[in-house]
Design an enzyme around this catalytic site. Structure first.
Site, short mmCIF file in Angstrom:
data_model
loop_
_atom_site.label_atom_id
_atom_site.label_comp_id
_atom_site.label_asym_id
_atom_site.label_seq_id
_atom_site.Cartn_x
_atom_site.Cartn_y
_atom_site.Cartn_z
N GLU A 86 -2.41 -2.18 -7.91
CA GLU A 86 -3.52 -2.46 -7.00
C GLU A 86 -3.92 -1.15 -6.32
OE1 GLU A 86 -3.69 -2.48 -3.34
OE2 GLU A 86 -1.79 -1.41 -3.26
N SER A 90 0.83 -1.20 0.00
CA SER A 90 0.00 0.00 0.00
C SER A 90 0.87 1.25 0.00
CB SER A 90 -0.96 -0.03 1.19
OG SER A 90 -1.96 0.95 1.08
N HIS A 137 -5.01 -5.35 -0.96
CA HIS A 137 -5.86 -5.17 0.20
C HIS A 137 -6.93 -6.26 0.24
CE1 HIS A 137 -4.08 -1.17 -0.42
NE2 HIS A 137 -4.32 -0.94 0.86
#
Length: 318
Positions: free
Chosen positions: A211, A118, A273
């Site tokens: 992502e 992330s 995630h």
């Protein structure tokens, strides 16, 4: 640790000491300790960054000041007794530490695994570009690892102690096979770094991984368009799409923005995630087989065999 050779991190071994740091958002102490317990179950000795539980006084979305978070990262990376640097969680703030790092000192240190996902994309990109090292993208210590989710833990172990395992997607948006080193990360972080001294290197000749979480389809469209117009996708060999939790159905956006690139596209890979989070190695060679819906670590050699951990490839012997 073994001598990494070639400027790349070595695999971990039982008894190695690892450092858990918080370069982004503040960390829950209980979850941090639970995650450390999981790492200890893998045979690792765990130490924490001095400021791992800090909360910035005026900016409580940060785990302490930029300088302190950077100091923990630099101390862990430059400490020869630390075998790997693992991030506690994401959130926001990793990009802010980049200006506070002594890149000359970091470059002199022996490379070691750097793990996170992330927001940690900012570190993956900067360490890959400035230090030329592979890094590990997967669930973090005070997040899914703290829950002891077996699949996530097993896959993290494979990435840290060996060369990682294959990951399987759900569908191909464009068929085909391609090889190259893996690059990319969180889409929002990649686009935020464009135009900065830490901008991601173009994906030419590489397999791009993307992502994100909680982004509306039009925002994903906008960010992909920005990367295309910046030339980041020029010459890309293939594309792997991870999880897009809370983003809605994006296949039409991907087909419109990425399909014209004419390369294999594998979607639905459980990296990013959500409840399933596996681990991949950025900067490492991979084989993307969109026909078989698999991303393999390693690439074929001259005899058609693929490098990678024993047992990773069906029908092949070590």
């Amino acid at each position: 640790m073994r001598d990494p050779g070639g400027g790349q991190p070595s695999s971990l071994h039982a008894g190695d000491r690892v450092a858990v740091i918080a370069p982004s958002g503040p960390v829950d102490p209980d979850r941090l300790e639970r995650g450390a317990t999981v790492l200890r179950s893998l045979g690792l000795e765990v130490t924490f960054g001095r400021h791992a539980l800090d909360i910035a006084a005026t900016l409580p979305h940060l785990a302490g000041t930029d300088a302190d978070r950077a100091a923990d990262l630099q101390a862990a990376w430059c400490d020869p007794e630390i075998a790997a640097v693992l991030c506690a969680r994401g959130g926001y703030g990793a990009a802010r530490v980049l200006d506070h790092l002594d890149w000359t000192a970091l470059g002199r240190a022996k490379p070691k695994p750097l793990h996170g996902s992330s927001d940690i994309t900012a570190l993956h990109v900067a360490f890959g570009r400035r230090l030329g090292v592979t890094t590990s993208f997967g669930p973090m210590i005070a997040s899914l690892i703290a829950d002891g989710e077996p699949e996530a833990v097993d896959h993290l172990r494979a990435a840290l102690f060996d060369r990682g395992g294959p990951v399987t997607g759900t569908h191909a948006l464009r068929p085909g096979r391609a090889t190259g080193s893996l690059t990319g990360g969180n889409l929002a972080l990649l686009t935020s770094l464009l135009g900065t001294p830490y901008a991601p290197e173009p994906a030419a000749g590489r397999i791009a991984f993307l992502e994100d979480v909680g982004e509306a389809p039009y925002r994903v469209d906008r960010m992909l368009t920005q990367l295309r117009q910046a030339g980041w996708f020029d010459g890309v060999a293939g594309i792997v799409l991870g999880t897009w939790t809370g983003c809605g159905d994006l296949d039409a956006v991907f087909a419109d923005r990425l399909g014209p690139l004419g390369v294999p596209i594998l979607a639905g890979v459980p990296v990013g995630h959500g409840p399933r989070q596996l681990t991949i190695r950025l900067g490492a060679p991979v084989l993307l087989d969109a026909d078989a819906l698999v991303l393999h670590p390693g690439v074929p050699d001259a005899r058609g065999r693929r490098s990678g951990p024993p047992g990773a490839f069906a029908g092949e012997t070590p």
